[in-house]
Design an enzyme around this catalytic site. Structure first.
Site, mmCIF file in Angstrom:
data_model
loop_
_atom_site.group_PDB
_atom_site.id
_atom_site.type_symbol
_atom_site.label_atom_id
_atom_site.label_comp_id
_atom_site.label_asym_id
_atom_site.label_seq_id
_atom_site.Cartn_x
_atom_site.Cartn_y
_atom_site.Cartn_z
ATOM 1 N N GLY A 32 0.829 -1.197 0.000
ATOM 2 C CA GLY A 32 0.000 0.000 0.000
ATOM 3 C C GLY A 32 0.867 1.251 0.000
ATOM 4 O O GLY A 32 0.682 2.149 -0.821
ATOM 5 N N GLU A 80 6.949 3.756 4.695
ATOM 6 C CA GLU A 80 7.228 4.872 5.612
ATOM 7 C C GLU A 80 8.670 5.374 5.590
ATOM 8 O O GLU A 80 9.137 5.913 6.584
ATOM 9 C CB GLU A 80 6.877 4.422 7.033
ATOM 10 C CG GLU A 80 7.830 3.355 7.644
ATOM 11 C CD GLU A 80 7.333 1.930 7.529
ATOM 12 O OE1 GLU A 80 6.522 1.645 6.620
ATOM 13 O OE2 GLU A 80 7.751 1.078 8.334
ATOM 14 N N GLU A 121 1.412 5.586 7.730
ATOM 15 C CA GLU A 121 2.816 5.770 7.334
ATOM 16 C C GLU A 121 3.437 6.936 8.104
ATOM 17 O O GLU A 121 4.588 6.876 8.512
ATOM 18 C CB GLU A 121 2.945 5.980 5.823
ATOM 19 C CG GLU A 121 2.296 4.900 4.961
ATOM 20 C CD GLU A 121 2.718 3.481 5.293
ATOM 21 O OE1 GLU A 121 3.812 3.294 5.840
ATOM 22 O OE2 GLU A 121 1.927 2.542 5.024
ATOM 23 N N GLU A 165 4.394 -2.810 13.341
ATOM 24 C CA GLU A 165 3.133 -2.837 12.596
ATOM 25 C C GLU A 165 1.909 -2.936 13.508
ATOM 26 O O GLU A 165 0.920 -2.236 13.309
ATOM 27 C CB GLU A 165 3.147 -3.961 11.553
ATOM 28 C CG GLU A 165 4.167 -3.753 10.438
ATOM 29 C CD GLU A 165 4.055 -2.397 9.740
ATOM 30 O OE1 GLU A 165 2.980 -1.765 9.808
ATOM 31 O OE2 GLU A 165 5.052 -1.959 9.130
#
Ligand SMILES: [Zn+2]
Length: 876
Positions: A264, A267, A301, A323
């Site tokens: 997606g 970061e 992010e 995460e």
């Protein structure tokens, strides 16, 4: 070919050499990019002078290796198994290397690659080794200075992490920019982007009054799609200051939109790289769901800047440390901004359909795995979503304030370090004084715990006894499971619908409390309870578990109406619908008439008639359980019975409640200009659910309403909902022209074309698979682009169960063909796409045999580590 070997957490050793400083120079060219690297290395005091220097590298053409300016002979170092080894090195030295790489032919999309007109990178988890020789592990943190040299015409924009410190012109129409990132970081956070890009600029003043420049870089035609992401970013920056006291730490924050991207978004420090689908939005091209998803990903992010970048993971086994915590943070952010109960419903629904399925399948793994073959395969729902549930339980267990003290201490104590899950949990234990030893088992034990609750009422004593048992089923490699610490939030509803005071051992606990289940079986006695009380258990989905309790249909209807907990009102509806659909499945299997339970119809009638101010939750309650979730509840999955019974239930609700759905549809008509606000989203959601029932009724009038909504063209949410209903109807005279017109209108916009692909291949009609084959030849489709693959193949295999599981095995064959091709091009995506083929264990024998057959066919190929690991587990 040697079999790929597993890596074990227990084999962890600290790095022998630290990298004080990393200086990189990229001389960009699509097929021969030259990378010069200078590393300032220092031996770790734990190691002696016999400690060899080992660097990672993959697919590099090595042209030079030098120590302290002295070029090494080829006999002075070895390159084997993706490693460069130098046996004798000084305690402190400078290593220079020069390599050549080929970004244009990098179809794996890891490391440096070409996407359309630009160069970009993806380094997490182990992509940096495809760029240069490096200790490519998260516990090596270094300060990076990066010079990017490119063509002045083709790459006018040259970006990397940190702040630009120098730029200039070079001969042959080339130019350069040098970037310096003052914060030490692991290589997985490195980023580079170069190309012809346009920028949207804004700024943000931090809580300490510093001015941060915000830049969003896109290709020129996408400039009109940047407002939402920029606004979301500023909301996220404010929220992180208020909720976690976290301030941004550089003068510049950049986001770049890229078309070819495996994930997606990423970061990278100061330079986030986003899949264009996760950042570009406007009302004509983007649905409400996508607006919300983009807002959540931009926040996610950004939040990583602290939970992930400033404090990072010691090794990849700790992936859930960054995460799980960051997903929890983005969930909290989204629920503060949008409907909180709906956010919870969406997250819990995702978890208990897809993550529970992962937990019950051949690739089940703990939130902190103890071994893996390919780490890219572990970017899973278990790590992300179950990881977030564990952090949520911790936050609930400790209370918001204590949790915040814990997170403050965590960021302060471990700033600039690479740490473990234990470090996070230990800090929480320290600030709260709680013993979290048992709680740690959540990280180590795979599988979904099953709670079985029973209540027993004693009329004479006016006491209700609640007994809860827990048991976690065996998973591959983990036969025996221990009892977990499970927080069970609950309440009791009286026969009149009023909440009952919870008195346990003479102590009052209000009307809502958390029971701490720690043993295999535990019992609680509630005093002063009148007859007919109904337990409301696991409110807000307080733990990621399955819950069995023998609620009667009347009790579920009672909870649907009266429970103060929005999540449990929704859950009661799902359970009531499930009972009704399962009854119809039995009728389907016997070839009998499928009649829907009248109580469900009456419950829905009540929902539709009673005025509500929570339209967002109502819309969720009116959606029947998905086929995937129904399948999750079965010990033997009957694909056709599930599809047939659910379809029949929708039709019978539509027939019985046509007038009610029609009035909800009209009452929620929008006249205001489109905005993705919670109120508007709720109305549109409710209205489109109503329309889907109206169309299911089959009246030509309803299809005309759908066509009118499609043609009115107010916004993509309404257009897409109407288009889907038309394209999924049996009326080709309505569906085909709409699909054609939509495809022609949006041929220039690949993100909208993804929606066009997905809409067609999720048709329940028997021709869906043929459509997939046909669309794979469409000029807008490319197997090299992950978004196209997800829109066409992913949507078909994951959202069109009845056609993917066709008894002639063609769905399986199609997926296997795609996986075999992707295995060569993009192993990471191949290993993700194959998953539906591995979920055969509870299907009928014929389908099991067909699916295993396709897995065996894939196994005969020369496999990437990614696909090898999944196939081996699936066939074990
Ligand atoms: Zn993340």
């Amino acid at each position: 070919m040697a079999e790929p070997q597993a890596i074990h957490l227990s084999d962890y050793r600290p790095p022998a050499y630290r990298v004080e400083k990393t200086e990189l120079t990229f001389d960009l060219d699509p097929s021969t990019t030259r990378v010069r690297t200078r590393l300032h290395l220092q031996r770790h005091p734990e190691y002696g002078e016999d400690a060899a220097l080992t660097l990672h590298g993959h697919g590099l053409t090595t042209e030079r290796v030098a120590i302290d300016g002295q070029a090494l002979l080829e006999s002075e170092y070895r390159i084997e198994d993706d490693q460069l080894v130098i046996d004798r090195v000084p305690a402190e030295f400078v290593l220079d290397t020069e390599v050549v790489i080929d970004p244009a032919n990098n179809t794996a999309l890891e490391g440096l690659y070409v996407s359309g007109p630009m160069f970009c990178t993806q380094c997490e988890p182990e992509g940096f080794r495809r760029i240069t020789w490096y200790p490519d592990r998260p516990d090596v943190m270094s300060v990076f200075t990066t010079t990017v040299i490119g063509d002045r015409q083709r790459q006018p924009v040259l970006l990397s992490n940190g702040n630009p410190i120098e730029r200039g012109e070079l001969p042959n129409d080339r130019h350069f920019v040098t970037w310096e990132d003052p914060h030490p970081k692991p290589s997985y956070l490195f980023a580079l982007v170069a190309g012809s890009l346009e920028c949207v600029r804004d700024s943000f003043t931090t809580m300490s009054g510093r001015e941060v420049a915000l830049e969003l870089w896109v290709e020129a035609p996408n400039l009109e799609k940047t407002d939402w992401a920029m606004a979301s970013l500023k909301r996220a920056m404010t929220w992180d200051e208020e909720a976690y006291g976290r301030e941004y730490d550089l003068d510049l924050f950049m986001i770049v939109a890229v078309d070819d991207f495996n994930m997606g978004a990423m970061e990278n420090k100061g330079l986030n790289i986003f899949n264009s689908a996760a950042v570009l939005a406007n009302p004509q091209t983007t649905t409400d769901a996508a607006f919300q998803r983009i807002e959540g990903i931009v926040a996610h992010e950004y939040f990583h800047n602290w939970s992930g970048n400033r404090v990072t993971c010691r090794d990849w086994f700790q992936l859930a440390l960054k995460e799980g915590f960051t997903v929890f943070r983005d969930q909290s952010f989204s629920s503060d901004i949008n409907s909180a109960p709906v956010k919870r419903i969406e997250d819990a629904a995702l978890l208990r359909t897809l993550q529970f399925a992962e937990d019950a399948g051949p690739t089940a793994h703990p939130v902190r795995p103890d071994h893996f073959i390919e780490i890219s395969n572990f970017y899973t729902l278990t790590i992300y979503e179950k990881g977030a549930e564990i952090v949520r339980m911790l936050s609930n267990l400790l209370g918001e304030e204590t949790f915040r003290r814990g997170s403050d201490l965590y960021f302060e104590r471990f700033d600039g370090q690479a740490v473990r899950v234990e470090d996070f949990v230990d800090v929480m234990a320290e600030v709260s004084g709680e013993d979290l030893t048992q709680f740690m088992r959540w990280y180590a034990q795979a599988g979904t715990p099953q709670l079985t609750a029973r209540s027993d009422y004693n009329a004479e004593q006016r006491q209700l006894t609640l007994t809860i048992r827990q048991q976690t089923p065996p998973t591959p490699g983990q036969e025996d499971k221990q009892a977990l610490h499970v927080p069970v939030r609950m309440g009791l509803l009286g026969a009149d619908g009023e909440p009952i005071k919870l008195v346990i051992n003479g102590e009052s606990n209000g009307t809502d409390t958390v029971l701490h289940l720690r043993e295999a079986e535990q019992r609680w006695v509630f005093d002063d309870v009148d007859e007919g009380a109904v337990p409301s258990l696991l409110r807000g989905f307080s733990a990621p578990v399955r819950l069995d309790y023998p609620w009667s249909r009347d009790e579920l209807s009672h909870l649907m109406r009266f429970d103060e907990d929005g999540f449990n009102r929704w859950d009661a509806t799902q359970r009531l619908a499930l009972i009704a659909i399962e009854e119809m499945m039995v009728a389907h299997q016997r070839g009998e008439l499928m009649a829907l339970d009248a109580r469900l119809i009456e419950a829905f009638r009540h929902l539709l008639r009673e005025p509500t101010d929570d339209k967002a939750v109502l819309a969720e309650m009116l959606r029947l359980p998905s086929e995937a979730w129904i399948a999750e509840q079965q010990t033997r999955v009957d694909i056709d019975a599930i599809h047939g019974a659910r379809r029949a239930a929708i039709e019978q609700l539509a027939d019985n409640l046509f007038a009610e759905f029609e009035s909800v549809y009209h009452a929620n008509q929008q006249t205001d200009a489109y905005a993705p606000t919670p109120d508007q989203i709720a109305s549109r959601s409710l209205r489109n659910v109503a329309l889907s029932y109206l169309v299911a009724n089959g009246e030509p009038e309803a299809l005309n309403m759908a066509r009118a909504q499609y043609e009115a063209d107010h916004n993509m949410t309404d257009v897409r909902a109407a288009l889907t209903l038309l394209a999924h109807s049996d009326r080709a005279d309505l569906g085909d022209p709409a699909i054609r017109a939509f495809g022609e209108r949006w041929a220039h916009d690949s993100l909208v074309m993804d929606q066009w692909f997905a809409t067609q291949v999720t048709r329940p009609q028997a021709d869906a698979l043929e459509r997939v084959r046909f669309l794979m030849k469409h000029p807008a489709f490319s197997i090299k682009n992950p978004n196209r693959v997800r829109a066409l193949i992913g949507a078909f295999t994951q959202q069109n169960r009845v056609n993917f599981h066709r008894l002639d095995g063609q769905g399986y064959q199609l997926l296997a063909d795609v996986v075999i091709e992707l295995n060569r091009l993009n192993p990471e995506i191949a290993a993700r796409m194959i998953v539906p083929l591995t979920r055969y264990h509870r299907l009928d024998e014929q389908r099991q045999k067909l699916m295993r057959g396709e897995l065996e066919r894939i196994r005969k190929e020369e496999l990437s580590r990614n696909v090898y690991e999944v196939v081996e587990k699936a066939l074990a």
